[in-house]
Design a protein around this motif. Structure first.
Motif, PDB file in Angstrom:
ATOM      1  N   ALA A  27     -23.188  71.417 -23.266  1.00  0.00           N
ATOM      2  CA  ALA A  27     -23.077  72.881 -23.360  1.00  0.00           C
ATOM      3  C   ALA A  27     -24.160  73.436 -24.276  1.00  0.00           C
ATOM      4  N   THR A  28     -24.510  72.696 -25.322  1.00  0.00           N
ATOM      5  CA  THR A  28     -25.565  73.121 -26.239  1.00  0.00           C
ATOM      6  C   THR A  28     -26.901  73.200 -25.521  1.00  0.00           C
ATOM      7  N   THR A  29     -27.206  72.188 -24.724  1.00  0.00           N
ATOM      8  CA  THR A  29     -28.466  72.172 -23.975  1.00  0.00           C
ATOM      9  C   THR A  29     -28.548  73.340 -22.999  1.00  0.00           C
ATOM     10  N   THR A  35     -30.510  80.818 -23.788  1.00  0.00           N
ATOM     11  CA  THR A  35     -30.972  81.615 -24.925  1.00  0.00           C
ATOM     12  C   THR A  35     -32.468  81.902 -24.817  1.00  0.00           C
ATOM     13  N   ASP A  36     -33.250  80.876 -24.476  1.00  0.00           N
ATOM     14  CA  ASP A  36     -34.698  81.064 -24.313  1.00  0.00           C
ATOM     15  C   ASP A  36     -34.995  82.105 -23.234  1.00  0.00           C
ATOM     16  N   ALA A  37     -34.260  82.029 -22.126  1.00  0.00           N
ATOM     17  CA  ALA A  37     -34.454  82.993 -21.043  1.00  0.00           C
ATOM     18  C   ALA A  37     -34.093  84.407 -21.496  1.00  0.00           C
ATOM     19  N   CYS A  38     -32.995  84.542 -22.225  1.00  0.00           N
ATOM     20  CA  CYS A  38     -32.560  85.868 -22.702  1.00  0.00           C
ATOM     21  C   CYS A  38     -33.567  86.460 -23.681  1.00  0.00           C
ATOM     22  N   ILE A  39     -34.138  85.626 -24.537  1.00  0.00           N
ATOM     23  CA  ILE A  39     -35.143  86.108 -25.483  1.00  0.00           C
ATOM     24  C   ILE A  39     -36.360  86.640 -24.739  1.00  0.00           C
ATOM     25  N   MET A  40     -36.774  85.934 -23.688  1.00  0.00           N
ATOM     26  CA  MET A  40     -37.925  86.380 -22.901  1.00  0.00           C
ATOM     27  C   MET A  40     -37.630  87.725 -22.229  1.00  0.00           C
ATOM     28  N   VAL A  41     -36.420  87.868 -21.680  1.00  0.00           N
ATOM     29  CA  VAL A  41     -36.037  89.136 -21.047  1.00  0.00           C
ATOM     30  C   VAL A  41     -36.018  90.257 -22.083  1.00  0.00           C
ATOM     31  N   VAL A 204     -27.144  84.284 -31.745  1.00  0.00           N
ATOM     32  CA  VAL A 204     -26.353  84.115 -32.972  1.00  0.00           C
ATOM     33  C   VAL A 204     -25.279  83.052 -32.764  1.00  0.00           C
ATOM     34  N   TYR A 205     -24.577  83.110 -31.633  1.00  0.00           N
ATOM     35  CA  TYR A 205     -23.531  82.120 -31.362  1.00  0.00           C
ATOM     36  C   TYR A 205     -24.117  80.705 -31.300  1.00  0.00           C
ATOM     37  N   THR A 206     -25.222  80.558 -30.580  1.00  0.00           N
ATOM     38  CA  THR A 206     -25.855  79.237 -30.446  1.00  0.00           C
ATOM     39  C   THR A 206     -26.329  78.722 -31.798  1.00  0.00           C
ATOM     40  N   ALA A 207     -26.995  79.598 -32.583  1.00  0.00           N
ATOM     41  CA  ALA A 207     -27.518  79.185 -33.890  1.00  0.00           C
ATOM     42  C   ALA A 207     -26.387  78.814 -34.845  1.00  0.00           C
ATOM     43  N   PHE A 208     -25.325  79.612 -34.860  1.00  0.00           N
ATOM     44  CA  PHE A 208     -24.221  79.325 -35.766  1.00  0.00           C
ATOM     45  C   PHE A 208     -23.424  78.110 -35.305  1.00  0.00           C
ATOM     46  N   SER A 209     -23.412  77.830 -34.030  1.00  0.00           N
ATOM     47  CA  SER A 209     -22.757  76.598 -33.565  1.00  0.00           C
ATOM     48  C   SER A 209     -23.440  75.388 -34.173  1.00  0.00           C
ATOM     49  N   HIS A 210     -24.777  75.381 -34.147  1.00  0.00           N
ATOM     50  CA  HIS A 210     -25.519  74.293 -34.793  1.00  0.00           C
ATOM     51  C   HIS A 210     -25.218  74.249 -36.281  1.00  0.00           C
TER      52      HIS A 210
END
Length: 318
Positions: A27-29, A35-41, A204-210
């Protein structure tokens, strides 16, 4: 007292969800690719929204524009480094990392313009200052982060590639398509705003999960968070005081004074979260963005009070 806005509540929700149910394994991968795609958008949409004409038309006020950039990219890092030099043991090193990263970020666009309007300030100058700050921040922030943090890995070939692919190229693409899609973007401001905010929440969710997996809440107690809030507030108040004094010394009219104070003291959550995701390893990103999330609400609260003060002063003068 200013109420908590829905976006801040959503940020708190994302952090809480990551604390209770952090993404792990495959799920992290998947989330990292998403996340990378959303940042580009998001940066493509920023390229669509930021108007070059607003910059060129107001560059003649070079003193105001230059002072906003100096406050954003010189005064903030100097204050952050000075505070760290004086009291390095005040916070955990990972928290200091986030505070110093915060000091290197560009100004906000949307809230700077909205609060300048509320304060009866120079809206056109604020549009120019905030836009120019964000464009230059794509290039300046990574360099500042490398210099301020002495982290040579930040300015590595991989970091340069990440910035180019995820931030710069989508932004330039948005600028290229602006003549074609500008009217569409103007008609769908609400949709674009929802897309931007959803992207930030996902990062934020992905970063805080890590960060949760790395033990962020074992390392940061309530006392540490309270100290961080005090440090963020001290940075903001210091810059507000300096910008007020400088504007008075420069003999700015009230409208220009408002623009300098409100644009020169802000830091962009919309730019900072994606940049942290690109510049720092996943294990550190959650620690890095926590000071920025707290600063975001503090700046909205204090700067709204300031904008209302100028608004009431303007009404009294009229």
């Amino acid at each position: 007292m200013r109420k908590l806005d829905p976006f801040l509540l959503s940020l708190i929700g994302a952090v809480t969800l990551a604390t209770v149910l952090p993404c792990q394994g495959i799920a992290t991968t998947v989330l990292e690719y998403l996340t990378d795609a959303c940042i580009m958008v998001m940066f493509f949409m920023q390229g669509l929204k930021l108007e070059r004409r607003a910059i060129w038309e107001n560059m003649r006020n070079w003193k105001l524009q230059g002072l906003v950039l100096v406050c954003t990219f010189a005064l903030f890092p100097a204050l952050g480094l000075g505070l760290h030099l004086v009291a390095p043991g005040l916070m955990e090193q990972s928290t200091w990392l986030g505070v110093l990263f915060l000091c290197c970020l560009p100004s906000t666009v949307q809230s700077s313009i909205a609060l300048t309007s509320l304060a009866n300030g120079n809206i056109a100058a604020s549009i120019c200052a905030a836009t120019l700050s964000n464009i230059m921040g794509i290039f300046i922030t990574p360099v500042l982060v490398s210099l301020v943090l002495h982290r040579h890995g930040v300015w590595s070939a991989q970091a340069i590639g990440g910035i180019a692919v995820q931030l710069l190229l989508p932004f330039l693409a948005g600028q290229m398509f602006q003549p074609i899609l500008h009217k569409w973007a103007h008609r769908h401001k609400k949709l674009i705003s929802i897309t931007d905010r959803s992207s930030i929440l996902l990062v934020v969710y992905t970063a805080f999960s890590h960060a949760v997996v790395e033990g962020i809440w074992r390392q940061l107690s309530l006392r540490h968070i309270a100290t961080l809030i005090v440090v963020d507030t001290a940075l903001l108040v210091s810059v507000l005081v300096v910008t007020l004094l400088v504007s008075r010394m420069a003999g700015f009219a009230s409208r220009d004074e408002v623009s300098l104070i409100l644009c020169g003291s802000k830091k962009s959550l919309a730019s900072g979260v994606p940049m942290a995701n690109v510049l720092f390893p996943a294990s550190a990103a959650g620690f890095v963005i926590l000071p920025l999330i707290l600063y975001h609400q503090i700046q909205l609260f204090l700067c709204t009070l300031i904008a209302r003060h100028y608004h009431n002063k303007h009404l009294a003068d009229v």
